[in-house]
Design a protein around this motif. Structure first.
Motif, PDB file in Angstrom:
ATOM      1  N   MET A 101      23.706  19.886  22.936  1.00 27.63           N
ATOM      2  CA  MET A 101      23.041  18.995  21.989  1.00 27.63           C
ATOM      3  C   MET A 101      21.646  19.477  21.626  1.00 27.63           C
ATOM      4  SD  MET A 101      25.410  16.904  21.464  1.00 27.63           S
ATOM      5  CE  MET A 101      24.875  15.390  20.685  1.00 27.63           C
ATOM      6  N   GLN A 102      21.119  20.436  22.379  1.00 26.36           N
ATOM      7  CA  GLN A 102      19.776  20.932  22.067  1.00 26.36           C
ATOM      8  C   GLN A 102      19.817  22.171  21.158  1.00 26.36           C
ATOM      9  OE1 GLN A 102      20.292  19.916  25.527  1.00 26.36           O
ATOM     10  NE2 GLN A 102      19.438  18.033  24.706  1.00 26.36           N
ATOM     11  N   PHE A 155      22.171  26.204   5.749  1.00 24.04           N
ATOM     12  CA  PHE A 155      22.850  25.072   6.399  1.00 24.04           C
ATOM     13  C   PHE A 155      22.267  24.985   7.803  1.00 24.04           C
ATOM     14  CE2 PHE A 155      25.606  26.910   3.272  1.00 24.04           C
ATOM     15  CZ  PHE A 155      26.232  25.841   2.647  1.00 24.04           C
ATOM     16  N   ARG A 159      22.077  18.946  17.100  1.00 25.05           N
ATOM     17  CA  ARG A 159      22.871  17.922  17.777  1.00 25.05           C
ATOM     18  C   ARG A 159      24.367  18.136  17.592  1.00 25.05           C
ATOM     19  NH1 ARG A 159      19.353  14.250  19.436  1.00 25.05           N
ATOM     20  NH2 ARG A 159      17.374  14.267  18.369  1.00 25.05           N
ATOM     21  N   PHE A 160      24.783  19.406  17.629  1.00 32.39           N
ATOM     22  CA  PHE A 160      26.190  19.770  17.610  1.00 32.39           C
ATOM     23  C   PHE A 160      26.819  19.641  16.224  1.00 32.39           C
ATOM     24  CE2 PHE A 160      30.668  18.476  19.100  1.00 32.39           C
ATOM     25  CZ  PHE A 160      31.115  19.776  19.061  1.00 32.39           C
ATOM     26  N   GLN A 161      26.566  18.526  15.525  1.00 31.59           N
ATOM     27  CA  GLN A 161      27.292  18.283  14.282  1.00 31.59           C
ATOM     28  C   GLN A 161      26.415  17.844  13.119  1.00 31.59           C
ATOM     29  OE1 GLN A 161      30.342  18.910  13.769  1.00 31.59           O
ATOM     30  NE2 GLN A 161      31.706  18.282  15.388  1.00 31.59           N
ATOM     31  N   GLU A 162      25.129  17.629  13.344  1.00 23.78           N
ATOM     32  CA  GLU A 162      24.300  17.092  12.254  1.00 23.78           C
ATOM     33  C   GLU A 162      23.918  18.252  11.336  1.00 23.78           C
ATOM     34  OE1 GLU A 162      21.459  13.975  13.368  1.00 23.78           O
ATOM     35  OE2 GLU A 162      19.988  15.204  12.309  1.00 23.78           O
ATOM     36  N   VAL A 163      24.352  18.177  10.081  1.00 21.23           N
ATOM     37  CA  VAL A 163      24.174  19.311   9.170  1.00 21.23           C
ATOM     38  C   VAL A 163      23.377  18.889   7.946  1.00 21.23           C
ATOM     39  CG1 VAL A 163      25.335  21.146   7.875  1.00 21.23           C
ATOM     40  CG2 VAL A 163      26.448  20.149   9.883  1.00 21.23           C
ATOM     41  N   ARG A 164      22.368  19.701   7.600  1.00 22.89           N
ATOM     42  CA  ARG A 164      21.631  19.485   6.358  1.00 22.89           C
ATOM     43  C   ARG A 164      21.551  20.806   5.601  1.00 22.89           C
ATOM     44  NH1 ARG A 164      16.013  16.797   7.636  1.00 22.89           N
ATOM     45  NH2 ARG A 164      16.185  17.936   9.594  1.00 22.89           N
ATOM     46  N   GLN A 165      21.454  20.681   4.310  1.00 27.98           N
ATOM     47  CA  GLN A 165      21.365  21.881   3.480  1.00 27.98           C
ATOM     48  C   GLN A 165      19.976  21.964   2.873  1.00 27.98           C
ATOM     49  OE1 GLN A 165      24.825  22.332   0.761  1.00 27.98           O
ATOM     50  NE2 GLN A 165      25.265  20.250   1.368  1.00 27.98           N
TER      51      GLN A 165
ATOM     52  N   THR B 638      19.153  18.498   1.276  1.00 26.35           N
ATOM     53  CA  THR B 638      20.151  17.435   1.195  1.00 26.35           C
ATOM     54  C   THR B 638      20.978  17.370   2.469  1.00 26.35           C
ATOM     55  OG1 THR B 638      21.639  18.991   0.133  1.00 26.35           O
ATOM     56  CG2 THR B 638      20.426  17.479  -1.305  1.00 26.35           C
ATOM     57  N   ILE B 643      25.426  12.133  11.452  1.00 26.53           N
ATOM     58  CA  ILE B 643      26.028  11.886  12.759  1.00 26.53           C
ATOM     59  C   ILE B 643      25.732  10.469  13.215  1.00 26.53           C
ATOM     60  CG2 ILE B 643      26.038  12.588  15.186  1.00 26.53           C
ATOM     61  CD1 ILE B 643      27.224  14.572  13.255  1.00 26.53           C
TER      62      ILE B 643
END
Lengths: 172, 756
Positions: A101-102, A155, A159-165, B638, B643
């Protein structure tokens, strides 16, 4: 009655190291990651075959361009010559399973260009060598090619899955 | 290879130097025993055992996955509770390491098999003069048998990660990743009297006096606050009894004191002895008298921060005991909820139009006071009682050990909630519209005309509806529904004043009946009856009554938690009604501008205006919409994946509809993804229409999550700022299995364009 939160913890503030908190914008976070971890996996492809290579790299301050060096006799150089669409993956792993998660990672997509000899070469080679002084001879070797990647988009994953572009914009 | 780690150390071998290994509670008991104080025999399970358990089970990764899902300060208490429940379940599902189990069994061997044990937390750094985890970490008493002791051991380990302990640790700035737990196991003594005692008065920190409290039987009832103790104030210098107050007991007349002078004198001697040993005034627990006296524990008196910021007391209220829940059940279910319901009905029946200005002003004042009073009750009594369902969760999981720690949610199905009754009424209306296209068209047309006056709206626009087949009876039922179950405030809007909003939803419901929009109960979910039988089988006949009571209180607390919101919303609606009547009256005499927007915040000037006819036009302060506090996000940055918490399983793609105000309720269309700050009980009728649900408010036991699970609709909640991150018509994929909301389709148009 609008059902209230039972306990609001939002007044508590946590800051990460070095003044770069999770509230920092992506440019700041990506910039820090690239400065602290100037290595990445270069993703290339040709004839429907993807390929990955670890490279030592450097980035411009505005994060629009990466530069790395590669021997020209390599598979990655050949693949780059055939298809200039590339991606670079840079991450903060140390390898411990508990740190999932880090871990922070960015994937930069863009287009690769081999830098020809001349003033441009000196400029880009200087940037890479400033970041990796021990690679000076390697970068200037006759058999090495200096490659710059114009980044189209980032990208960012945490936190494993939090994605921002984020789309970087050139400062000059 | 190094020496074998010490997993278990007999209490007789423990001294102060062992504190890092056995925790302060155990180390102090060892020191007290060495100094000649009588303590109960037993042993310590050291932090090495806990560390081995963590390493073998790899639970540290799970803990980090739970706690690092988002920033701790962004987690609501309910989400922390959820994380704690999952961590607890994981601890229970992993075996105690064989080496530790063998060491514990060997330590138990010298004692008779029927010995009752107290299994207590003893975390290093747990207690000091300015902090105390007492009550936040778990202790279990009356534990009999090897397996039960080993089970209790895991529960005490897991309590390091209880919601209350995590919050308190965060407040103290302690790093959870470095926390360790040792466990103290002591043979229990059953004596006729037990209690606590303080070396100085903890309220004033006056060292002139010592305080003694005593209760019949075990000390645990006193520590939990379930039993009212006898109380003494003693002068330390000579042992004089300065004051005695008897506890409340079932005796006629003044009860005789539980302790005699010689007992108190002995206790004072113990307090002074302990103080000289540790150099701090102690807070002790004890049991028995004279030769049967046993010291159970000693710790520094915790001095609460003078600024009152120490929230340990508040965190303790997060886990009310059964005795407190029983009291709350009686009070909430039998007194408060009926009174709140009666209040709403009484206020709704009042004819406000016929009142004089003075009487109307009084009515508004009365309603303001009522809302204030009931809001306080909501916080003070309704919310604490809501913990009954959480107690049920822990009870069920401890007994049944289900793979899914939320299996117990199935026990809450089919409860007769007010919201369920309302939703059924709306479905019934939708059923009347089904296959009646002319009626649907007429209502659709009527909905195009909005008015804040429900009666005018009916008269002006619904004539066409009345003339159609089924129109008159539809409107009669609709009107009855508005008055009976939609007299609710949503923000500053009375839903019963906005028939257009409700009818749009009914139209959507009618259309969705023939579409394959999910509205049947999810087939995979187990019935409440099956789960009840599973629970009863797990606890056995001896604990059947206890299980049934826990179940009853849990279900009731869940039901009332929903109903109390709706009943309070009805009282709020009646406040708005009175203000609206007054505003219309003032507008008709040009005392208030025709376009003035009146909310409950305008009550003060409206009341003043009603009373003072000589004053001129009433000027209301313009209410500015509360500015949204959002993170500064660069325009070229964006989100791609958001999550949250996987609150109901399923995977659906759809377009977003954000519910930010009452107007948005009427815009919601079947098949859309419902995005909101929190699903309120006032809007649960939208849920069956939604393809998926996304909420800012997190938690597995909140309205949206429970209903979504029942209906088989994917739900992701606990996404900070989600209403700002998403906008209407965004295409999103809601992954209720993983708690991920993906925005847009995967595309590389941007990269391709750059190459052209």
């Amino acid at each position: 009655m609008n059902e209230p939160d039972e306990l609001d913890l939002s007044d508590r503030v946590m800051m990460g190291d070095g003044g770069v908190s999770e509230d920092s914008d992506l440019a700041t976070r990506i910039g820090r990651l690239v400065r602290e971890r100037p290595y990445g996996v270069l993703c290339t492809q040709s004839q429907s075959q993807p390929y990955g290579s670890l490279v030592a790299l450097a980035a411009t301050d505005d994060l629009t361009t990466f530069v790395f060096s590669t021997p020209i006799a390599t598979r990655k150089y050949r693949l780059l010559s055939e298809c200039d669409h590339v991606a670079l993956v840079i991450d903060s792993r140390s390898g411990a399973p508990a740190e999932l998660m880090q871990v922070e990672a960015v994937t930069a997509t863009g287009r690769a260009h081999v830098v020809p000899p001349g003033p441009d070469f000196e400029h880009w080679a200087g940037l890479l060598i400033a970041c990796h002084p021990h690679l000076a001879a390697f970068v200037r070797a006759e058999s090495s090619a200096l490659v710059r990647v114009e980044v189209v988009r980032y990208f960012h994953v945490c936190r494993f899955q939090e994605v921002r572009q984020w789309v970087p914009s050139r400062t000059t | 290879m190094g020496p074998q780690p010490n997993y278990v150390i007999p209490l007789a071998d423990v001294d102060g130097s062992h504190e890092p290994l056995v925790g302060g509670k155990s180390a102090r008991l060892g020191t007290l025993a060495d100094a000649g104080h009588p303590i109960a025999p037993g042993f310590c399970v050291t932090i090495r055992a806990y560390e081995l358990f963590l390493a073998e089970s790899r639970l540290e990764s799970l803990v980090r996955m739970e706690l690092d899902r988002k920033r701790f300060e962004d987690m609501r208490w309910e989400e922390i509770w959820d994380a704690a429940l999952r961590i607890r379940s994981a601890f229970l599902s992993h075996p105690v390491p064989a080496e530790v189990a063998v060491a514990v069994i060997e330590a138990l061997a010298p004692y008779p098999a029927d010995t009752a044990w107290a299994v207590r937390s003893s975390a290093p750094g747990e207690d000091s003069a300015n902090r105390s985890f007492a009550g936040l970490h778990e202790s279990y008493v009356g534990v009999v048998g090897r397996q039960a002791v080993i089970d209790a051991l895991r529960l005490v380990w897991a309590s390091l990660w209880s919601d209350a302990a995590m919050l308190y640790r965060q407040e103290l700035g302690l790093d959870p990743a470095r926390s360790r737990m040792a466990v103290l196991v002591q043979a229990m003594r059953t004596e006729e009297v037990s209690g606590v005692a303080f070396g100085c008065d903890p309220r004033k920190l006056s060292c002139e006096f010592a305080i003694v409290e005593a209760v019949p039987g075990l000390c645990s009832g006193l520590v939990d606050g379930q039993v009212d103790p006898d109380w003494w104030q003693l002068r330390r210098s000579d042992g004089t009894i300065v004051e005695w107050r008897p506890g409340s007991r079932d005796e006629v007349g003044t009860p005789s004191p539980l302790l005699q002078e010689q007992d108190l004198s002995h206790l004072l001697g113990v307090l002074i002895g302990v103080e000289s040993l540790f150099a701090w005034p102690p807070d002790i627990e004890w049991t028995g008298r004279a030769k049967r006296f046993t010291l159970l524990q000693a710790r520094p008196i915790t001095t609460l921060a003078p600024d009152g910021k120490d929230k340990r007391g508040w965190y303790l209220t997060l886990r009310p005991g059964m005795a407190r829940l029983r009291k709350l059940r009686t009070r909430v279910a039998e007194e408060l909820i009926p009174a709140l319901e009666a209040e709403g009905i009484r206020l709704a029946a009042e004819d406000l139009e016929a009142r004089t200005n003075e009487q109307l002003a009084e009515a508004i004042e009365e309603r303001l006071a009522s809302v204030k009073r009931w809001t306080k009750t909501y916080w003070d009594e309704f919310i604490p009682f809501a913990h009954g369902v959480r107690r049920l969760a822990v009870y069920y999981n401890d007994a049944v050990r289900p793979e899914d720690p939320y299996e117990f949610v199935g026990l809450l199905q089919g409860e007769d909630l007010l919201a369920t009754q309302r939703n059924a009424a709306l479905q019934s209306l939708a059923g009347r519209l089904r296959h009646n296209t002319p009626l649907c068209d007429a209502i659709e047309k009527a909905c195009g005309s909005t008015s804040t006056d429900a009666m005018n709206w009916q008269q002006d626009v619904l004539a066409a509806v009345r003339s159609l087949m089924g129109g008159e009876s539809f409107l009669t039922e609709f009107r009855r529904t508005l008055e009976s179950v939609l007299d609710l405030a949503y923000g500053n809007t009375r839903l019963s004043d906005r028939p257009d909003l409700i009818l749009r939803t009914v139209l959507e419901m009618a259309r969705s009946i023939d579409q394959d929009v999910r509205r049947t109960t999810k087939s995979g979910i187990q019935t409440a009856e099956t789960l009840t039988q599973r629970l009863l089988a797990a606890v056995g006949p001896e604990r059947r009554e206890e299980a049934l009571e826990t179940l009853e209180i849990g279900k009731l607390s869940w039901r009332l938690r929903d109903n109390d919101n709706l009943l309070l919303a009805r009282v709020e609606s009646q406040l708005i009604r009175a203000i609206d009547v007054a505003a219309r009256r003032l507008k008709s005499t040009d005392r208030l501008a025709p376009g003035a927007k009146v909310t409950d915040k305008a009550a003060g000037p409206i009341i003043a205006g009603l009373r003072d006819r000589t004053a001129g036009e009433i000027v209301l302060l313009e209410e500015t919409e509360t500015e949204r506090v959002t993170k500064s996000v660069c325009p070229d940055e964006t989100p791609r994946q958001l999550i949250g918490q996987p609150a109901a399983p399923g995977l659906e793609t759809g377009t977003v509809r954000c519910i930010r105000s009452s107007e948005d309720l009427g815009r919601f269309q079947a098949g859309e993804v419902l995005v909101c700050d929190a699903i309120q009980p006032m809007m649960t009728h939208l849920v069956p229409l939604a393809s998926a649900i996304v909420e800012r408010r997190g938690g597995m036991l909140i309205h949206g999550a429970i209903i979504a699970r029942e209906l088989g609709i994917p739900c992701v909640n606990g996404i900070p700022n989600v209403v700002d991150a998403l906008k209407d018509a965004d295409l999103v994929t809601v992954d209720g299995y993983l708690g991920i909301v993906t925005i847009g389709l995967p595309e590389f148009d941007l990269e391709l364009a750059e190459t052209r």
